[in-house]
Write an enzyme that holds these catalytic residues in place. Structure first.
Site: not given
Ligand code: CP3
Length: 346
Positions: A78, A28, A32, A154, A41
């Protein structure tokens, strides 16, 4: 002949080379905690539009590389674009996480496509091409997907849950239906990862964020076997594919992955004991991890000591320095700078 990929520290570590100073990236790492991410964003209303905008997703991918000089970039996207491309509408509510219409029965399963719509994911492949055109020759590019169990959790619940209860119950009550969903996700993941390699990624990571909640029999059926089927299916289509498996929270079941020849490295979660891992896993596979993201928030001596313990345990065998889970939004940038300096010092 030496190809450019093999000149990159990160790829060398995946291929089993030991470095005095390990390659480094953070799960990640785009997101943010970076003001420059929050700024771009805010230019689009929804997170999925952001993911499907090649220019914005490329910029988000490159931001942490510019700032910190990490050894690998990870595609900004994602794991939930896969259900989206299977016809289950995905949205992200501000501050609340993902929302999907939950799959509760056979009718919900039948409403899905029988194969992933790769056309819909063209913006992702275009993003990979754009990133490749701008990355320096030292920086590797990682693609990814979610593992079938985590993505299915999910799809069944329709949202994130603390204990994956809806999917766990569904799998006990309707194992044949759940198997159909897992099989669909195995095929979709192979198709999707193959296209990521064609577009230019050099390795992929399979995120099984919720692997750790299942008992042994269910772990083998819903986590281990599907991931190994993806690995084997992908290797048939992309023989040079390098694959990192990240089955989070599985403890000693890491050994079940370490023995598989198609897996290049294993991602370690925060709870993995580096000493046990160095004896039992790292002797067979390069590992990646596993700094506690909360130590990164805390900074100071706690951070330095945590980094040093990991470096000491994994020194002398191939490893990639990373966190044990994604960086949290409240992490101070100065602490990431402290991390980079400490990991990269001799
Ligand atoms: O920088 C990186 O790692 C690349 C991008 C990336 C994102 N999500 C961006 C993201 C990667 C590799 C993921 C993987 C992901 N997404 C996982 C597996 C890894 C882990 O963290 O366990 C999972 C379970 C998800 C599902 C997901 N996406 C959730 C549960 C959420 C909401 C929770 C949160 O952190 O906000 C997301 C949203 C998400 N994915 C964001 C980002 C940057 C935040 C949304 C935003 O910026 O508005």
């Amino acid at each position: 002949m030496v190809t450019p990929a093999e000149n990159k520290l990160f790829i060398q570590a995946l291929d089993g080379r030991t470095h005095k100073i390990p390659p480094l990236w953070m799960m990640r790492q785009a997101g943010r905690y970076l003001p420059e991410y929050r700024e771009i964003r805010a230019s689009v209303p929804t997170f999925l539009e952001f993911c499907y905008s090649p220019k914005l997703a490329t910029e988000a991918t490159l931001q942490p590389i510019r700032r910190f000089g990490f050894d690998a970039a990870i595609l900004f996207s994602d794991i939930l674009v896969v259900p989206d491309a299977l016809g289950q509408k995905v949205s992200f509510e501000q501050g609340e996480g993902p929302r999907l219409p939950p799959i509760v029965d056979a009718a919900g399963l039948l409403a899905l496509r029988s194969r992933i719509d790769l056309e819909k994911l063209n913006p992702v492949f275009e993003t990979i091409e754009l990133i490749k055109a701008s990355l320096s020759k030292e920086t590797a590019l990682i693609g990814f997907c979610g593992a079938p169990w985590t993505v299915a959790s999910y799809m069944i619940a329709g949202r994130g849950t603390p204990d994956q209860k809806p999917a766990r119950l569904f799998a006990y009550e309707n194992p044949d239906l759940f198997q159909i969903l897992i099989d669909l996700l195995v095929e979709a993941s192979i198709d999707y990862l193959e296209r990521q390699f064609i577009a230019g990624v050099e390795t992929v990571q399979i995120f099984d964020s919720w692997a750790g909640v299942l008992p042994l029999t269910e772990f083998e059926r819903w986590c281990l076997k599907p991931i190994l089927r993806i690995v084997e299916g992908l290797k048939v289509r992309v023989p040079h594919a390098r694959i990192i498996a990240f089955p989070r929270g599985v403890g000693s079941h890491l050994e079940a992955f370490a023995g598989h020849p198609g897996i290049n490295a294993l991602g370690l979660d925060t709870s993995a004991d580096p000493i046990w891992v160095s004896r039992n896993i790292q002797s067979r596979k390069p590992v990646q991890g596993n700094l506690d993201p909360f130590a990164l928030i805390a900074g100071g001596r706690a951070l330095d000591e945590s980094i040093d313990r990991i470096k000491q345990a994994f020194a002398g065998k191939p490893y990639i320095f990373n966190l044990g889970h994604g960086i949290l939004p409240e992490t101070p940038i100065a602490h990431v700078e402290q991390l980079v300096a400490r990991v990269k010092s001799a």
